[in-house]
Scaffold this motif. Structure first.
Motif, PDB file in Angstrom:
ATOM      1  N   ASN A  29       0.803  -1.228   0.000  1.00 33.58           N
ATOM      2  CA  ASN A  29       0.000   0.000   0.000  1.00 33.58           C
ATOM      3  C   ASN A  29       0.834   1.275   0.000  1.00 33.58           C
ATOM      4  O   ASN A  29       0.397   2.321   0.491  1.00 33.58           O
ATOM      5  N   ARG A  30       2.030   1.206  -0.551  1.00 35.34           N
ATOM      6  CA  ARG A  30       2.906   2.387  -0.547  1.00 35.34           C
ATOM      7  C   ARG A  30       2.527   3.385  -1.634  1.00 35.34           C
ATOM      8  O   ARG A  30       2.780   4.578  -1.509  1.00 35.34           O
ATOM      9  N   ARG A  31       1.958   2.864  -2.750  1.00 31.70           N
ATOM     10  CA  ARG A  31       1.618   3.734  -3.882  1.00 31.70           C
ATOM     11  C   ARG A  31       0.236   3.374  -4.399  1.00 31.70           C
ATOM     12  O   ARG A  31      -0.140   2.212  -4.438  1.00 31.70           O
ATOM     13  N   PHE A  32      -0.502   4.395  -4.836  1.00 32.17           N
ATOM     14  CA  PHE A  32      -1.781   4.181  -5.503  1.00 32.17           C
ATOM     15  C   PHE A  32      -1.511   4.142  -6.995  1.00 32.17           C
ATOM     16  O   PHE A  32      -1.061   5.131  -7.574  1.00 32.17           O
ATOM     17  N   ILE A  33      -1.769   3.010  -7.633  1.00 35.72           N
ATOM     18  CA  ILE A  33      -1.297   2.802  -9.008  1.00 35.72           C
ATOM     19  C   ILE A  33      -2.449   2.437  -9.958  1.00 35.72           C
ATOM     20  O   ILE A  33      -2.246   1.695 -10.919  1.00 35.72           O
ATOM     21  N   LEU A  34      -3.641   2.991  -9.713  1.00 35.64           N
ATOM     22  CA  LEU A  34      -4.782   2.652 -10.556  1.00 35.64           C
ATOM     23  C   LEU A  34      -4.562   3.082 -12.008  1.00 35.64           C
ATOM     24  O   LEU A  34      -4.996   2.396 -12.932  1.00 35.64           O
ATOM     25  N   ASP A  35      -3.885   4.211 -12.209  1.00 35.13           N
ATOM     26  CA  ASP A  35      -3.617   4.661 -13.577  1.00 35.13           C
ATOM     27  C   ASP A  35      -2.733   3.657 -14.315  1.00 35.13           C
ATOM     28  O   ASP A  35      -2.965   3.359 -15.493  1.00 35.13           O
ATOM     29  N   GLY A  36      -1.726   3.121 -13.621  1.00 34.85           N
ATOM     30  CA  GLY A  36      -0.880   2.100 -14.234  1.00 34.85           C
ATOM     31  C   GLY A  36      -1.654   0.833 -14.555  1.00 34.85           C
ATOM     32  O   GLY A  36      -1.426   0.187 -15.593  1.00 34.85           O
ATOM     33  N   ILE A  37      -2.570   0.451 -13.663  1.00 30.49           N
ATOM     34  CA  ILE A  37      -3.418  -0.714 -13.917  1.00 30.49           C
ATOM     35  C   ILE A  37      -4.248  -0.492 -15.164  1.00 30.49           C
ATOM     36  O   ILE A  37      -4.375  -1.380 -16.022  1.00 30.49           O
ATOM     37  N   ARG A  38      -4.818   0.706 -15.300  1.00 31.94           N
ATOM     38  CA  ARG A  38      -5.624   0.995 -16.486  1.00 31.94           C
ATOM     39  C   ARG A  38      -4.781   0.899 -17.754  1.00 31.94           C
ATOM     40  O   ARG A  38      -5.224   0.325 -18.764  1.00 31.94           O
ATOM     41  N   GLN A  39      -3.584   1.440 -17.732  1.00 29.25           N
ATOM     42  CA  GLN A  39      -2.707   1.358 -18.899  1.00 29.25           C
ATOM     43  C   GLN A  39      -2.449  -0.086 -19.299  1.00 29.25           C
ATOM     44  O   GLN A  39      -2.512  -0.456 -20.472  1.00 29.25           O
ATOM     45  N   ARG A  40      -2.141  -0.918 -18.325  1.00 33.17           N
ATOM     46  CA  ARG A  40      -1.799  -2.317 -18.624  1.00 33.17           C
ATOM     47  C   ARG A  40      -3.004  -3.079 -19.165  1.00 33.17           C
ATOM     48  O   ARG A  40      -2.871  -3.859 -20.113  1.00 33.17           O
ATOM     49  N   ILE A  41      -4.179  -2.901 -18.574  1.00 32.24           N
ATOM     50  CA  ILE A  41      -5.319  -3.685 -19.050  1.00 32.24           C
ATOM     51  C   ILE A  41      -5.768  -3.195 -20.431  1.00 32.24           C
ATOM     52  O   ILE A  41      -6.248  -3.997 -21.240  1.00 32.24           O
ATOM     53  N   VAL A  42      -5.593  -1.914 -20.721  1.00 31.35           N
ATOM     54  CA  VAL A  42      -5.879  -1.434 -22.075  1.00 31.35           C
ATOM     55  C   VAL A  42      -4.924  -2.087 -23.064  1.00 31.35           C
ATOM     56  O   VAL A  42      -5.337  -2.529 -24.149  1.00 31.35           O
ATOM     57  N   GLU A  43      -3.657  -2.178 -22.719  1.00 34.13           N
ATOM     58  CA  GLU A  43      -2.662  -2.789 -23.602  1.00 34.13           C
ATOM     59  C   GLU A  43      -2.936  -4.272 -23.845  1.00 34.13           C
ATOM     60  O   GLU A  43      -2.515  -4.824 -24.862  1.00 34.13           O
ATOM     61  N   SER A  44      -3.636  -4.923 -22.931  1.00 32.46           N
ATOM     62  CA  SER A  44      -3.938  -6.346 -23.097  1.00 32.46           C
ATOM     63  C   SER A  44      -4.929  -6.599 -24.229  1.00 32.46           C
ATOM     64  O   SER A  44      -5.070  -7.730 -24.694  1.00 32.46           O
ATOM     65  N   ARG A  45      -5.663  -5.575 -24.640  1.00 32.10           N
ATOM     66  CA  ARG A  45      -6.688  -5.669 -25.694  1.00 32.10           C
ATOM     67  C   ARG A  45      -7.771  -6.684 -25.333  1.00 32.10           C
ATOM     68  O   ARG A  45      -8.349  -7.340 -26.194  1.00 32.10           O
ATOM     69  N   ALA A  46      -8.052  -6.796 -24.047  1.00 43.35           N
ATOM     70  CA  ALA A  46      -9.076  -7.734 -23.600  1.00 43.35           C
ATOM     71  C   ALA A  46     -10.470  -7.247 -24.002  1.00 43.35           C
ATOM     72  O   ALA A  46     -10.770  -6.056 -23.945  1.00 43.35           O
ATOM     73  N   ASP A  47     -11.306  -8.198 -24.414  1.00 40.14           N
ATOM     74  CA  ASP A  47     -12.710  -7.893 -24.678  1.00 40.14           C
ATOM     75  C   ASP A  47     -13.525  -7.879 -23.389  1.00 40.14           C
ATOM     76  O   ASP A  47     -14.462  -7.097 -23.246  1.00 40.14           O
ATOM     77  N   LEU A  48     -13.161  -8.776 -22.461  1.00 40.42           N
ATOM     78  CA  LEU A  48     -13.822  -8.880 -21.169  1.00 40.42           C
ATOM     79  C   LEU A  48     -12.768  -8.802 -20.082  1.00 40.42           C
ATOM     80  O   LEU A  48     -11.748  -9.494 -20.151  1.00 40.42           O
ATOM     81  N   VAL A  49     -13.014  -7.984 -19.062  1.00 39.51           N
ATOM     82  CA  VAL A  49     -12.085  -7.845 -17.948  1.00 39.51           C
ATOM     83  C   VAL A  49     -12.829  -8.179 -16.664  1.00 39.51           C
ATOM     84  O   VAL A  49     -13.794  -7.496 -16.302  1.00 39.51           O
ATOM     85  N   PHE A  50     -12.375  -9.222 -15.979  1.00 37.51           N
ATOM     86  CA  PHE A  50     -12.931  -9.635 -14.690  1.00 37.51           C
ATOM     87  C   PHE A  50     -12.043  -9.038 -13.601  1.00 37.51           C
ATOM     88  O   PHE A  50     -10.852  -9.365 -13.527  1.00 37.51           O
ATOM     89  N   LEU A  51     -12.616  -8.203 -12.741  1.00 37.73           N
ATOM     90  CA  LEU A  51     -11.840  -7.525 -11.709  1.00 37.73           C
ATOM     91  C   LEU A  51     -12.321  -7.936 -10.329  1.00 37.73           C
ATOM     92  O   LEU A  51     -13.519  -8.077 -10.091  1.00 37.73           O
ATOM     93  N   GLN A  52     -11.374  -8.084  -9.411  1.00 37.76           N
ATOM     94  CA  GLN A  52     -11.689  -8.311  -8.005  1.00 37.76           C
ATOM     95  C   GLN A  52     -10.986  -7.232  -7.178  1.00 37.76           C
ATOM     96  O   GLN A  52      -9.957  -6.709  -7.580  1.00 37.76           O
ATOM     97  N   GLU A  53     -11.570  -6.929  -6.019  1.00 37.12           N
ATOM     98  CA  GLU A  53     -11.060  -5.891  -5.109  1.00 37.12           C
ATOM     99  C   GLU A  53     -10.952  -4.546  -5.818  1.00 37.12           C
ATOM    100  O   GLU A  53      -9.922  -3.873  -5.782  1.00 37.12           O
ATOM    101  N   VAL A  54     -12.038  -4.144  -6.453  1.00 39.33           N
ATOM    102  CA  VAL A  54     -12.107  -2.842  -7.105  1.00 39.33           C
ATOM    103  C   VAL A  54     -13.083  -1.973  -6.316  1.00 39.33           C
ATOM    104  O   VAL A  54     -14.134  -2.435  -5.887  1.00 39.33           O
ATOM    105  N   HIS A  55     -12.714  -0.712  -6.104  1.00 37.77           N
ATOM    106  CA  HIS A  55     -13.558   0.206  -5.351  1.00 37.77           C
ATOM    107  C   HIS A  55     -14.754   0.665  -6.175  1.00 37.77           C
ATOM    108  O   HIS A  55     -14.638   0.965  -7.368  1.00 37.77           O
ATOM    109  N   GLY A  56     -15.913   0.720  -5.509  1.00 40.15           N
ATOM    110  CA  GLY A  56     -17.064   1.434  -6.040  1.00 40.15           C
ATOM    111  C   GLY A  56     -17.030   2.823  -5.432  1.00 40.15           C
ATOM    112  O   GLY A  56     -16.390   3.729  -5.939  1.00 40.15           O
ATOM    113  N   ALA A  57     -17.670   2.986  -4.276  1.00 38.01           N
ATOM    114  CA  ALA A  57     -17.570   4.238  -3.533  1.00 38.01           C
ATOM    115  C   ALA A  57     -16.379   4.170  -2.585  1.00 38.01           C
ATOM    116  O   ALA A  57     -16.100   3.123  -2.003  1.00 38.01           O
ATOM    117  N   ALA A  58     -15.669   5.276  -2.455  1.00 37.30           N
ATOM    118  CA  ALA A  58     -14.531   5.317  -1.536  1.00 37.30           C
ATOM    119  C   ALA A  58     -14.297   6.755  -1.084  1.00 37.30           C
ATOM    120  O   ALA A  58     -14.241   7.666  -1.908  1.00 37.30           O
TER     121      ALA A  58
END
Length: 263
Positions: free
Chosen positions: A32-61
């Protein structure tokens, strides 16, 4: 549960279906040293996935002013931030609710989501778990596609009951003639749940089918435990890949998994 569309839907025809599953650790790196959601978004976009299954993702925070000075958080729910303009359809289901927000499972999809339902499989108050069952309309498939995004418990007796609920759900709500993808964090490092699912649901797991063993995904820096999976039925597996090296290694404590299927 939340389901919706972004403002610019995009229908992409493709001979393959690319499926990614990823436990994103609430958008923080290991420790938990860094918040890296932007990096996660970059990587999953690069994967060219049609469907992305996510766990432990925030709704309201809600984050404290001190934390907001240290990290930059998106204003919208994190699953919407990740979907951006790439996945026009998404569904979110809370499985942990606390004073300052919630997190759970999410599905990001290039294809319309006809229906979504969240199935609570929690056994203990401090271990909230759920199954997000969505029904999709995929062009050129000729039938509906069922997806189930799961995050199961840490205790074996907990998982045993949750797997029984999962099997009953699929038997009751997924016709055998309609294709199915079941993916997520199963916490099944002893692989007893894998044998149970394969025996009761006629499922295959993409790494087991193509490489003869489940992918080790946790912890990402030295993967020992095969806890993340992509199961399927009614599709043909083409390829699979564990995404845990390079930039992926700097993100969540789990490696992501990518599977490709023919339609």
């Amino acid at each position: 549960m939340h389901a919706g569309n972004s403002s610019t839907p995009a229908d992409r025809s493709t001979p393959e279906l690319r499926v990614l599953t990823y436990n994103i650790h609430k958008g923080f790196c290991t420790g938990n040293r860094r918040f890296i959601l932007d990096g996660i978004r970059q990587r999953i976009v690069e994967s060219r996935a049609d469907l992305v299954f996510l766990q432990e993702v925030h709704g309201a925070a809600q984050f404290s002013p001190r934390r907001r000075q240290r990290f930059t958080y998106p204003e919208e729910p994190h699953f919407e931030y990740l979907a951006d303009q790439v996945w026009p359809h998404f569904a979110y289901a809370r499985n942990a609710i606390y004073r300052k927000g919630d997190h759970g499972n999410a599905l990001l999809s290039r294809y319309p989501i006809l229906d979504s339902e969240n199935i609570d499989v929690s056994l203990f108050p401090r271990s909230s778990r759920s199954i997000l069952h969505s029904v999709l309309e995929v062009p050129r498939l000729g039938t509906r596609l069922h997806t189930l995004c799961v995050h199961l418990g840490l205790l074996e007796r907990e998982r045993r009951t949750q797997l029984q609920t999962l099997v009953r759900r699929i038997e009751a709500h997924v016709p055998h003639g309609e294709p199915l993808i079941l993916a997520g964090d199963f916490n099944d490092w002893r692989q007893r749940g894998a044998r149970y699912l394969e025996a009761n649901l006629d499922l295959q797991e993409v790494f087991m089918a193509l490489r003869g063993q489940h992918a080790r995904t946790f912890p990402v820096w030295a993967p020992m435990f095969p806890v993340d999976r992509i199961y399927y039925r009614g599709l043909q597996a083409v390829s699979c890949q564990r995404l845990g090296d390079g930039h992926w290694r700097d993100l969540s404590d789990h490696a992501a998994l990518l599977g490709c299927f023919t339609l």
